[in-house]
Design a protein around this motif. Structure first.
Motif, PDB file in Angstrom:
ATOM      1  N   MET A   9       0.820  -1.204   0.000  1.00 54.99           N
ATOM      2  CA  MET A   9       0.000   0.000   0.000  1.00 54.99           C
ATOM      3  C   MET A   9       0.859   1.262   0.000  1.00 54.99           C
ATOM      4  O   MET A   9       0.523   2.260  -0.659  1.00 54.99           O
ATOM      5  CB  MET A   9      -0.926  -0.011   1.218  1.00 54.99           C
ATOM      6  N   TYR A  10       1.983   1.237   0.715  1.00 55.00           N
ATOM      7  CA  TYR A  10       2.851   2.419   0.735  1.00 55.00           C
ATOM      8  C   TYR A  10       3.478   2.646  -0.639  1.00 55.00           C
ATOM      9  O   TYR A  10       3.555   3.786  -1.115  1.00 55.00           O
ATOM     10  CB  TYR A  10       3.938   2.256   1.791  1.00 55.00           C
ATOM     11  N   LEU A  11       3.908   1.563  -1.271  1.00 55.47           N
ATOM     12  CA  LEU A  11       4.497   1.705  -2.609  1.00 55.47           C
ATOM     13  C   LEU A  11       3.460   2.186  -3.631  1.00 55.47           C
ATOM     14  O   LEU A  11       3.796   2.872  -4.595  1.00 55.47           O
ATOM     15  CB  LEU A  11       5.093   0.371  -3.064  1.00 55.47           C
ATOM     16  N   THR A  12       2.193   1.819  -3.396  1.00 52.90           N
ATOM     17  CA  THR A  12       1.136   2.191  -4.339  1.00 52.90           C
ATOM     18  C   THR A  12       0.591   3.589  -4.077  1.00 52.90           C
ATOM     19  O   THR A  12       0.376   4.372  -5.017  1.00 52.90           O
ATOM     20  CB  THR A  12      -0.028   1.172  -4.266  1.00 52.90           C
ATOM     21  N   TYR A  13       0.371   3.932  -2.793  1.00 52.46           N
ATOM     22  CA  TYR A  13      -0.318   5.188  -2.471  1.00 52.46           C
ATOM     23  C   TYR A  13       0.543   6.182  -1.702  1.00 52.46           C
ATOM     24  O   TYR A  13       0.105   7.314  -1.468  1.00 52.46           O
ATOM     25  CB  TYR A  13      -1.585   4.882  -1.659  1.00 52.46           C
TER      26      TYR A  13
END
Length: 554
Positions: free
Chosen positions: A239-243
């Motif tokens: 999720m951190y890499l995506t958002y």
């Protein structure tokens, strides 16, 4: 017949007794668990997010009401989605995994008691855990408290097996369970469980730091922590890499800052003392008696309940120190409380006659009070007179147990009386769940919306000045909750809205699809208040409700 009577008295041969008690608990937990509409608010977040997962086919990027929901890790959502894929996206399918994990937590408590003390101790711990008020209150609603309790307790079970049997495979299973705990509620639980285990190792080794450090090396931290981080933080990393920062700020606030960042308002040192006073009823009074005994005779703690005491104490200190204080945060302390109380019974401490009476009546008195209250519940809930058979049968059973017992069966009596008394009360409460639905029209509103072919799926539902969290699930569309009257009036597209009756004169040329009462309080999660409001409404007093009309304007 003899075995059946022994089962009732909790004195039957062990395997027979365990099967009977677990069957009884399972029947209690399954009784009417699916009859209520999705409960608002917390259950609504999970039910609707899972519905949107099926709608979009994306089971990683969690959304609620078509907006990203970064608040909690995904394991509870995934468990609900798996069940719903088998049993349907309905109240049964959504709640079933929660029920099963509640039963799993009870079974693990039994295994812990059996492992630490004796088979009979496991049975007593099972009974105490199963009927605790707080676990019963959350056992069937789709939220992360029960899954967290299950994986938390599973972690502790595998750890104590590994530590006492010195078997590495159990350490690895404990680390996998801890990873799943983190995937359920977040990485702060590494701190909580790590604190419990660290303190237990200190206590068990008489606070010898040299021996403690050797024990830390033995529990395979160098292998275990990577396992925990890979399982527990996999979704967080994705999720951190995506958002990026948008995700991290919300997730960090929900999982750490909300719980552990202090402010002056969080200084309530006795909050969880108050919680304990009711959360494990009908055994709360007995727990305080047991805890008082062990604190006064502190030399017995390490020998008799070192693991359970470490678990309870560390949780109590951490959550008392934390900013966020909610009673459900302490459900994961129910297993050690059950074990502490069980140890108090099983170890038969050498105490004076007056204290023996205090001990005995701390179990029996709450049970007898609850038994008496059960008769009142039938009247208060306006249930059919046939339901009076429940407290009557409980009375017959309890007074039979009180009358026919041997000296060596007093422990079983002290467990059995409150156990059966509160089960009777829970059956009556479960019976009232169905009549309660007359004041919860959400599913019916959703069916009206979705059966109307004139209403496009892209038309949002606007709600006049209130929050109804489960309407996205039942309306199967975006819902603009707590919208303003001005926004609804000025909306230029086809309008679908729930409007308060007093505002209807602002709308012309609209079709009224439904009208009725809706609970007009901040949340149904304050269950006692909602029941009180519903009982008043049954007598014609709708002061806690508001009349709404579902309108459609093309």
């Amino acid at each position: 017949m003899k075995n059946l009577l022994q089962c009732f008295q909790i004195t039957a041969p062990h395997k027979i007794q365990v099967r009977y008690i677990m069957l009884l608990i399972t029947a209690l937990y399954l009784f009417n668990f699916h009859v209520n509409d999705i409960w608002t608010p917390n259950e609504s977040f999970y039910a609707e997010s899972v519905r949107e997962m099926f709608e979009t086919g994306n089971f990683i990027d969690i959304q609620y009401n078509y907006r990203p929901r970064y608040n909690k890790p995904p394991l509870t959502y995934w468990a609900i989605a798996l069940s719903s894929s088998i049993f349907g996206l309905n109240e049964f399918g959504i709640r079933l995994p929660i029920i099963l994990m509640a039963l799993g937590s009870i079974w693990l408590t039994y295994l812990l008691g059996k492992k630490l003390y004796s088979p009979k101790a496991g049975l007593y711990a099972m009974c105490i855990m199963a009927v605790s008020v707080q676990l019963i209150a959350v056992k069937q609603y789709a939220s992360p408290e029960v899954p967290l309790t299950f994986f938390f307790t599973l972690t502790m079970y595998w750890f104590i097996r590994a530590y006492t049997e010195n078997r590495n495979k159990y350490y690895y299973l404990a680390y996998i369970a801890l990873g799943l705990t983190v995937l359920t509620k977040g990485y702060p639980y590494i701190i909580v469980i790590g604190g419990i285990i660290g303190f237990y190792l200190l206590l068990d080794n008489q606070f010898n730091l040299k021996v403690w450090f050797k024990k830390l090396l033995q529990i395979k931290l160098h292998i275990g922590l990577p396992i925990v981080l890979i399982i527990g933080l996999s979704w967080v990393i994705y999720m951190y890499l995506t958002y990026g920062q948008d995700f991290w700020e919300i997730f960090q606030h929900e999982t750490f800052e909300r719980a552990f960042t202090r402010d002056e308002k969080s200084m309530r040192p006795f909050f969880y003392v108050e919680v304990i006073s009711w959360t494990i009823l009908p055994y709360s009074l007995a727990f305080f008696v047991a805890l008082g005994y062990y604190l006064f005779n502190y030399k017995n703690i390490r020998k008799e309940l070192g693991f359970a005491f470490s678990w309870f104490l560390v949780m109590f200190i951490i959550f008392t120190a934390a900013k966020g204080k909610i009673p459900t945060y302490f459900i994961q302390a129910h297993p050690p409380m059950a074990l502490i109380l069980t140890a108090f019974l099983i170890n038969k401490p050498d105490i004076s006659k007056p204290f023996r009476l205090i001990k005995q009546y701390s179990f029996l008195l709450p049970g007898l009070i609850i038994l008496g209250a059960s008769f009142a519940l039938v009247y208060i809930f306006s249930l059919s007179v046939i339901w009076y058979t429940v407290p009557l049968l409980s009375s017959v059973l309890i007074f039979s147990i009180l009358r026919h017992h041997r000296k060596n069966e007093v422990q079983s009596q002290m467990i059995a009386v409150p156990f059966y008394a509160i089960i009777g009360a829970y059956i009556l409460l479960g019976a009232y769940l169905k009549p309660l639905e007359q004041f919860r029209p959400y599913k019916g509103i959703g069916e009206i919306i979705n059966s109307n072919e004139n209403i496009d799926k892209d038309t949002p539902l606007q709600i006049d000045g209130t929050l109804i969290h489960n309407m996205p699930f039942y309306a199967e569309r975006k819902v603009i909750r707590q919208d303003t009257l001005v926004n609804i009036i000025q909306y230029t597209q086809p309008t679908l809205a729930l409007i308060r009756e007093e505002h209807m004169n602002e709308f012309k040329d609209v079709e009224v699809l439904w009208e009725g009462y809706i609970y007009d309080f901040a949340s149904e999660s304050q269950f006692a208040k909602f029941i009180k409001a519903s009982l008043k409404a049954e007598k014609g007093d709708y002061s806690d409700f508001a009349v709404f009309k579902l309108i459609y304007r093309q």
